[in-house]
Design an enzyme around this catalytic site. Structure first.
Site, PDB file in Angstrom:
ATOM      1  N   TYR A  56       0.835  -1.209   0.000  1.00 46.72           N
ATOM      2  CA  TYR A  56       0.000   0.000   0.000  1.00 46.72           C
ATOM      3  C   TYR A  56       0.865   1.254   0.000  1.00 46.72           C
ATOM      4  CZ  TYR A  56      -3.858   3.120   0.807  1.00 46.72           C
ATOM      5  OH  TYR A  56      -4.778   4.118   0.654  1.00 46.72           O
TER       6      TYR A  56
ATOM      7  N   PHE B  54      -7.140  20.903 -25.277  1.00 47.74           N
ATOM      8  CA  PHE B  54      -7.461  19.478 -25.325  1.00 47.74           C
ATOM      9  C   PHE B  54      -8.684  19.271 -24.434  1.00 47.74           C
ATOM     10  CE2 PHE B  54      -7.495  15.064 -24.071  1.00 47.74           C
ATOM     11  CZ  PHE B  54      -7.633  14.517 -25.334  1.00 47.74           C
ATOM     12  N   THR B  55      -9.526  18.304 -24.807  1.00 51.82           N
ATOM     13  CA  THR B  55     -10.840  18.156 -24.171  1.00 51.82           C
ATOM     14  C   THR B  55     -10.777  18.090 -22.640  1.00 51.82           C
ATOM     15  OG1 THR B  55     -10.650  15.785 -24.580  1.00 51.82           O
ATOM     16  CG2 THR B  55     -11.919  17.064 -26.183  1.00 51.82           C
TER      17      THR B  55
ATOM     18  N   ASP C 160       1.916  20.103 -20.944  1.00 44.26           N
ATOM     19  CA  ASP C 160       1.232  18.827 -21.091  1.00 44.26           C
ATOM     20  C   ASP C 160       2.246  17.943 -21.807  1.00 44.26           C
ATOM     21  OD1 ASP C 160      -0.131  16.614 -21.957  1.00 44.26           O
ATOM     22  OD2 ASP C 160      -1.994  17.690 -22.337  1.00 44.26           O
TER      23      ASP C 160
ATOM     24  N   LYS D  80       0.286   7.390 -23.547  1.00 40.08           N
ATOM     25  CA  LYS D  80       0.745   7.717 -24.896  1.00 40.08           C
ATOM     26  C   LYS D  80       2.246   7.415 -24.979  1.00 40.08           C
ATOM     27  CE  LYS D  80      -3.246  10.145 -24.535  1.00 40.08           C
ATOM     28  NZ  LYS D  80      -4.039  10.126 -23.295  1.00 40.08           N
TER      29      LYS D  80
ATOM     30  N   ARG E  81     -12.765  14.607 -34.352  1.00 45.41           N
ATOM     31  CA  ARG E  81     -12.153  15.693 -33.596  1.00 45.41           C
ATOM     32  C   ARG E  81     -12.564  16.981 -34.287  1.00 45.41           C
ATOM     33  NH1 ARG E  81      -9.914  13.766 -28.557  1.00 45.41           N
ATOM     34  NH2 ARG E  81     -12.161  13.748 -28.477  1.00 45.41           N
TER      35      ARG E  81
ATOM     36  N   PHE F  97     -18.726  13.943 -26.646  1.00 44.58           N
ATOM     37  CA  PHE F  97     -18.326  13.043 -27.737  1.00 44.58           C
ATOM     38  C   PHE F  97     -18.220  11.591 -27.292  1.00 44.58           C
ATOM     39  CE2 PHE F  97     -14.051  12.885 -26.044  1.00 44.58           C
ATOM     40  CZ  PHE F  97     -13.947  14.101 -25.386  1.00 44.58           C
TER      41      PHE F  97
HETATM   42  O1  PLI Z   1      -6.483  10.100 -21.148  1.00 43.07           O
HETATM   43  P1  PLI Z   1      -5.678  10.665 -20.018  1.00 43.07           P
HETATM   44  O2  PLI Z   1      -6.509  11.114 -18.891  1.00 43.07           O
HETATM   45  O3  PLI Z   1      -4.564   9.785 -19.597  1.00 43.07           O
HETATM   46  O4  PLI Z   1      -4.932  11.958 -20.627  1.00 43.07           O
HETATM   47  C1  PLI Z   1      -5.618  13.099 -20.974  1.00 43.07           C
HETATM   48  C2  PLI Z   1      -4.881  13.825 -22.072  1.00 43.07           C
HETATM   49  C3  PLI Z   1      -4.199  14.958 -21.777  1.00 43.07           C
HETATM   50  N1  PLI Z   1      -3.530  15.642 -22.743  1.00 43.07           N
HETATM   51  C4  PLI Z   1      -3.509  15.235 -24.028  1.00 43.07           C
HETATM   52  C5  PLI Z   1      -2.756  16.033 -25.023  1.00 43.07           C
HETATM   53  C6  PLI Z   1      -4.171  14.084 -24.386  1.00 43.07           C
HETATM   54  O5  PLI Z   1      -4.100  13.681 -25.647  1.00 43.07           O
HETATM   55  C7  PLI Z   1      -4.908  13.349 -23.393  1.00 43.07           C
HETATM   56  C8  PLI Z   1      -5.664  12.207 -23.726  1.00 43.07           C
HETATM   57  N2  PLI Z   1      -5.869  11.891 -24.981  1.00 43.07           N
HETATM   58  C9  PLI Z   1      -6.669  10.951 -25.481  1.00 43.07           C
HETATM   59  C10 PLI Z   1      -7.499  10.065 -24.642  1.00 43.07           C
HETATM   60  C11 PLI Z   1      -6.700  10.828 -26.913  1.00 43.07           C
HETATM   61  O6  PLI Z   1      -7.372   9.937 -27.435  1.00 43.07           O
HETATM   62  O7  PLI Z   1      -6.000  11.626 -27.575  1.00 43.07           O
END
Ligand code: PLI
Length: 458
Positions: free
Chosen positions: A72, A124-125, A215, A258, A382, A449
């Site tokens: 933990y 970004f969303t 970011d 990513k 998008r 979306f």
């Molecule tokens: O999906 P998260 O919560 O791990 O990350 C959010 C996020 C933050 N910044 C940017 C530039 C992104 O591209 C992003 C998430 N992107 C997704 C889910 C995408 O499909 O691009």
């Protein structure tokens, strides 16, 4: 013809998707309300919905999973992860989060006061959601060219310093808790930011006492573009470039899903001691202990190894060039795409693809649905649907970029898959005039979306 590097990996586990008939895909798409987010993954022969969490991990990462220490508190994988993040990005403090938006939540809650403004290089969303939820207004300060799919520039993700200065003059530095600089810029098409621009943003913000948070989500792709496009960086390692990029930031939010080459995870990093203390307090409330933050020990181990692998030149060269291969094929066939091809995907210019549809007829949503029906390739809207509504007027945001994103998962697909995808799009482009637009039949109030449903316009 340009040389594209062969896959720098050997494939030893495979996943076998369903291959549906066209009629089965028509039915699957209808059932999903013409929203590609609502399709079953196993019904997508090629899944280019996102590059987020869809990465193939290496044998070393899987081996790392076996040494997960699931205590933990004080897991040894946390200490490994922390040391890799500090060594790679150069920040003094790191906190784990379950994914990128967990870090965005903490950053926005801590630094934003109602009535503030957060300038950024395109929205970004989830990032903008957290800024607005905490009472800030997002100000887009990316260079104008980023909104034009046809303009081909090496660093189309750059911040326009005049726009940043104008926001500072208009609202005052004390109303700007931080500038949010994304590397690369997702919705602009995966466009990078130059090192020179990062340096200039730092200088301008220093003059006004404004913090800069990155970011970091696609840091390795951005570093590859700097190495191959910016003067003075050709002989620098990817790791040295990453270090320099982040030396101009006060901290960063990161989605490990990513460029971390994992399926889950994130972090928030910063240099400020006081902010670290307050962030730790929030991590406990929203994510978990500061030594796991929503990740299991094995996740942290795989993430640490993924960051190390992401800095290898052969890896990142193939990753970016594989994406370019798909884009180059479409460009050669005259299909309208956002130029230049970015780091994580190819973005179809839906308005140019379907010029007979108004933006209110959701051209990108429509194109994504039809691409699936014709080929089994899943992509993502998008455009106006993702952009949502203005929180004050309730009107749809109408982004200039109305795109369908073909996002390439890391180390999952081969050049042959890119060929299949390109051929399907070229065929669809030939038959584009028969495609009818869509309208909402269910519209969720937030991040619509993901769950919205659509049907054909009358
Ligand atoms: O999906 P998260 O919560 O791990 O990350 C959010 C996020 C933050 N910044 C940017 C530039 C992104 O591209 C992003 C998430 N992107 C997704 C889910 C995408 O499909 O691009």
């Amino acid at each position: 013809m340009k040389n594209y590097p062969a896959e720098p990996y050997r494939i030893k586990v495979v996943e076998v998707p369903n291959i549906l008939t066209r009629q089965e895909r028509v039915e699957a798409m209808k059932e999903a309300g013409y929203n590609t987010f609502l399709l079953k993954s196993e019904d997508c022969y090629i899944d280019f919905l996102t590059d987020s969490g869809t990465n193939a991990m290496s044998d070393r990462q899987w081996a790392g999973m076996m040494i997960g220490d699931e205590a933990y508190a004080g897991s040894r994988n946390w200490f490994h992860f922390e040391s890799v993040v500090k060594d790679t990005f150069g920040f003094k403090h790191v906190l784990p989060t379950h994914q990128g938006r967990g870090a965005e939540n903490i950053l926005s809650t801590l630094l934003i006061k109602p009535g503030d403004y957060v300038p950024g290089n395109m929205y970004f969303t989830t990032t903008r959601y957290h800024q607005e939820a905490n009472g800030a207004t997002f100000k887009d300060i990316i260079i104008d060219e980023a909104h034009d799919p046809e303009i081909d520039l090496p660093f189309k993700g750059n911040i326009d310093l005049n726009k940043l200065q104008a926001v500072i003059d208009e609202v005052g530095a004390d109303k700007i808790p931080y500038v949010c600089l994304a590397v690369t810029v997702n919705l602009a098409g995966g466009q990078p930011v130059s090192m020179a621009n990062m340096r200039q943003v730092r200088e301008l913000c220093d003059k006004h006492g404004i913090k800069v948070f990155y970011d970091a989500t696609r840091y390795a792709e951005n570093a590859y573009f700097i190495k191959t496009r910016e003067e003075g960086y050709a002989d620098k390692t990817i790791k040295a470039i990453i270090k320099e990029m982040f030396s101009y930031a006060d901290g960063a939010t990161m989605s490990g899903k990513k460029d971390g080459i994992v399926n889950m995870g994130g972090f928030l990093a910063m240099n400020d001691d006081d902010m670290y203390t307050r962030s730790r307090e929030m991590v406990v409330v929203f994510e978990g202990m500061p030594s796991y933050g929503g990740m299991s020990g094995r996740d942290m181990e795989a993430f640490a190894i993924g960051i190390t692998e992401s800095c290898r030149f052969e890896y990142i060269q193939h990753r970016v060039e594989q994406v370019a291969y798909l884009g180059d094929k479409l460009i050669a066939a005259g299909v309208p795409v956002v130029k230049p091809i970015g780091g994580h995907g190819v973005f179809l210019d839906a308005r140019a693809f379907l010029p007979h549809l108004e933006q209110e007829q959701l051209p990108a949503q429509t194109l994504a649905a039809h691409l699936y029906i014709e080929s089994g390739v899943r992509s993502m809207e998008r455009g106006v649907v993702s952009a949502g509504r203005d929180k004050i007027t309730g009107e749809n945001h109408k982004p200039k970029l109305e795109t369908v994103r073909l996002t390439i998962p890391r180390r999952v697909y081969t050049y042959a898959h890119m060929d299949v995808c390109a051929e399907a799009i070229i065929e669809l482009y030939k038959n584009r005039s028969s495609i009818r637009g869509l309208k909402f039949v269910y519209e969720p109030p937030m991040l619509r979306f993901f769950n919205a449903k659509f049907d054909y316009c009358d």
